[in-house]
Design a protein around this motif. Structure first.
Motif, PDB file in Angstrom:
ATOM      1  N   ARG A 228      14.446   6.162  -6.304  1.00 33.32           N
ATOM      2  CA  ARG A 228      14.568   6.077  -5.073  1.00 33.32           C
ATOM      3  C   ARG A 228      14.198   7.522  -4.346  1.00 33.32           C
ATOM      4  O   ARG A 228      13.683   7.285  -3.148  1.00 33.32           O
ATOM      5  CB  ARG A 228      15.998   6.011  -4.800  1.00 33.32           C
ATOM      6  N   THR A 229      14.718   8.611  -4.990  1.00 32.02           N
ATOM      7  CA  THR A 229      14.265   9.938  -4.544  1.00 32.02           C
ATOM      8  C   THR A 229      12.540  10.024  -4.430  1.00 32.02           C
ATOM      9  O   THR A 229      11.975  10.472  -3.340  1.00 32.02           O
ATOM     10  CB  THR A 229      14.595  10.894  -5.231  1.00 32.02           C
TER      11      THR A 229
ATOM     12  N   GLU B  59      11.450   7.757  -1.378  1.00 33.93           N
ATOM     13  CA  GLU B  59      11.693   8.571  -0.057  1.00 33.93           C
ATOM     14  C   GLU B  59      11.031   9.656   0.403  1.00 33.93           C
ATOM     15  O   GLU B  59      10.190   9.884   1.360  1.00 33.93           O
ATOM     16  CB  GLU B  59      13.048   8.815  -0.064  1.00 33.93           C
ATOM     17  N   LYS B  60      10.873  10.851  -0.777  1.00 37.42           N
ATOM     18  CA  LYS B  60      10.075  11.892  -0.529  1.00 37.42           C
ATOM     19  C   LYS B  60       8.771  11.930  -0.763  1.00 37.42           C
ATOM     20  O   LYS B  60       7.906  12.697   0.213  1.00 37.42           O
ATOM     21  CB  LYS B  60      10.774  12.835  -1.468  1.00 37.42           C
TER      22      LYS B  60
ATOM     23  N   ASN C 239       7.396   9.230   0.865  1.00 37.82           N
ATOM     24  CA  ASN C 239       6.761   8.355   1.921  1.00 37.82           C
ATOM     25  C   ASN C 239       6.093   6.878   1.379  1.00 37.82           C
ATOM     26  O   ASN C 239       5.569   6.441   2.261  1.00 37.82           O
ATOM     27  CB  ASN C 239       6.059   8.786   3.067  1.00 37.82           C
TER      28      ASN C 239
END
Length: 425
Positions: free
Chosen positions: A168-169, A172-173, A175
């Motif tokens: 998930r990180t 998210e990071k 994009n």
């Protein structure tokens, strides 16, 4: 019926290459050892051939090597049914279960004193029989891009919860520009590997969730397997796996990893060094399979990868053991381990392989055998691959997959038991 079947197999054997009966009558007058192996890459095969040539020169014994590729299993089944095996052959993970009754006991050989303890339960029985010489050993886990984890401050995960958080990180990071967990699902074995590898921490290694007995006696409740399908489906819904997971091909993996577009995958082997040849700035590592239950530890999945087992009824058993002893010399064992990019099966051999530092870092992690080899009937690997494709393609739900796996598990067990009874008539 059985006699007709054996006659049919005998006729097939007459046209198969490398029968020891054919080789032993070679007009060179020399004894000939016939070897069947599952080695697949050029570097593996060429190194093996080179060492075999050195053995021929030293011993005066001819060596006839065969690499049947995808036909290996079918050829060996025919040979086992007719009790006419090669002098030496590769058990590739099935040393005790599939080939055990055909293998000579190697316990009297010097190299067995140096057998890596991780392989004891896989290559030895309770009475001490040693089934095969391990050319190398598999230690499967998760391959990952070190650059990406370093960039986002992520530690290599040790639990499934931490693994999901890491995915998930990364999504998210980055994009969404980096695929957190990549599958080559065009080849359904990619999904089979997921199910098979994570089934062990789910159902075997944690004492409170140990299903060994139920899996072996056929009473296993397949609803307990649904967790793995639920988890994979959730990853797909959150776009933590590649959107083309069902159609992506293994041939894409190296280039994508070299472009820093993939964080994790289940492909190991020569991936790291292959990526480094394209982009030396990308560092690929490997970690053990994360634990699923609280308090449990990560594990390596594997055991023996390539082996040399001697046929117990070989007319050249003495020479077969001589070849094994030659291959088990530390220098030769090191050379084969490095050619296959996997650790040696001998504890006294330290090979210079790509993931050496990772294996050293996680050296205390236990190695568990492949789940399907111990607990599932023959044919279930293919079923697990198919249901993985059906899950990601929205054909079956996680619950429907567990029901299908249960049906196939029962059917294949009954089929195996029927064939066993026929063979014993």
């Amino acid at each position: 019926m059985k006699h007709i079947f054996v006659l049919f197999l005998s006729l097939i054997l007459l046209i198969l290459p490398g029968c020891s009966s054919e080789e032993s009558t070679a007009d060179t007058g020399k004894k000939t050892l016939t070897i069947y192996s599952t080695m697949s890459t050029d570097s593996e095969r060429n190194t093996f051939r080179k060492l075999a040539a050195a053995f021929e020169k030293e011993s005066g014994i001819r060596v006839s090597i065969h690499f049947p590729g995808n036909d290996y299993e079918n050829m060996m089944r025919v040979r086992m049914a007719a009790n006419d095996l090669p002098d030496l052959f590769d058990t590739h993970g099935w040393g005790k279960i599939r080939y055990g009754e055909y293998t000579a006991d190697l316990r009297d050989m010097d190299w067995t004193q140096k057998l890596d303890p991780n392989l004891n339960s896989i290559l030895k029985n309770k009475s001490g029989k040693v089934y095969a010489y391990p050319i190398n050993q598999a230690k499967d886990g998760l391959a990952y891009n070190r650059n990406i984890l370093d960039r986002f401050g992520i530690d290599p995960p040790e639990t499934m919860d931490d693994f999901i958080k890491a995915l998930r990180t990364i999504k998210e990071k980055s994009n969404g520009e980096i695929v957190p967990f990549w599958f080559a699902g065009y080849d359904k074995s990619s999904f089979a590997q997921y199910y098979d590898q994570f089934a062990t921490p789910l159902l075997i290694t944690d004492p409170a969730h140990n299903e060994k007995k139920q899996l072996i006696d056929g009473t296993f409740n397949w609803s307990k397997f649904t967790y793995l399908s639920d988890t994979l489906k959730q990853m797909q819904k959150e776009k933590l796996i590649n959107i083309d997971a069902v159609t992506a091909k293994k041939s894409q993996l190296i280039e994508l990893m070299a472009q820093n577009k993939i964080a994790f995958t289940m492909q190991g082997g020569t991936l790291g060094q292959d990526v480094a040849q394209i982009n030396p700035n990308v560092k690929v590592g490997i970690i053990p399979t994360p634990a699923i239950h609280s308090g449990d530890d990560p594990i390596w999945i594997g055991g023996e990868r390539y082996t040399l087992a001697a046929w117990k009824d070989s007319p050249h058993l003495k020479e077969a053991k001589q070849f094994i002893a030659f291959m088990a010399r530390p220098a030769h064992a090191k050379e084969m381990a490095e050619a296959t990019s996997l650790p040696s099966g001998l504890a006294n051999v330290k090979a210079d392989i790509f993931y050496a530092k990772d294996y050293q870092h996680y050296q205390n992690m236990k190695v568990e055998p492949y789940f399907d080899r111990l607990y599932l009937p023959n044919g279930m690997w293919d079923v697990m691959g198919t249901v993985g494709q059906e899950l990601v393609a929205d054909i079956l739900t996680p619950n429907e997959i567990s029901k299908k796996l249960g049906r196939e598990y029962k059917r294949l067990r009954e089929q195996s038991e029927t064939q066993g009874a026929e063979n014993n008539e």
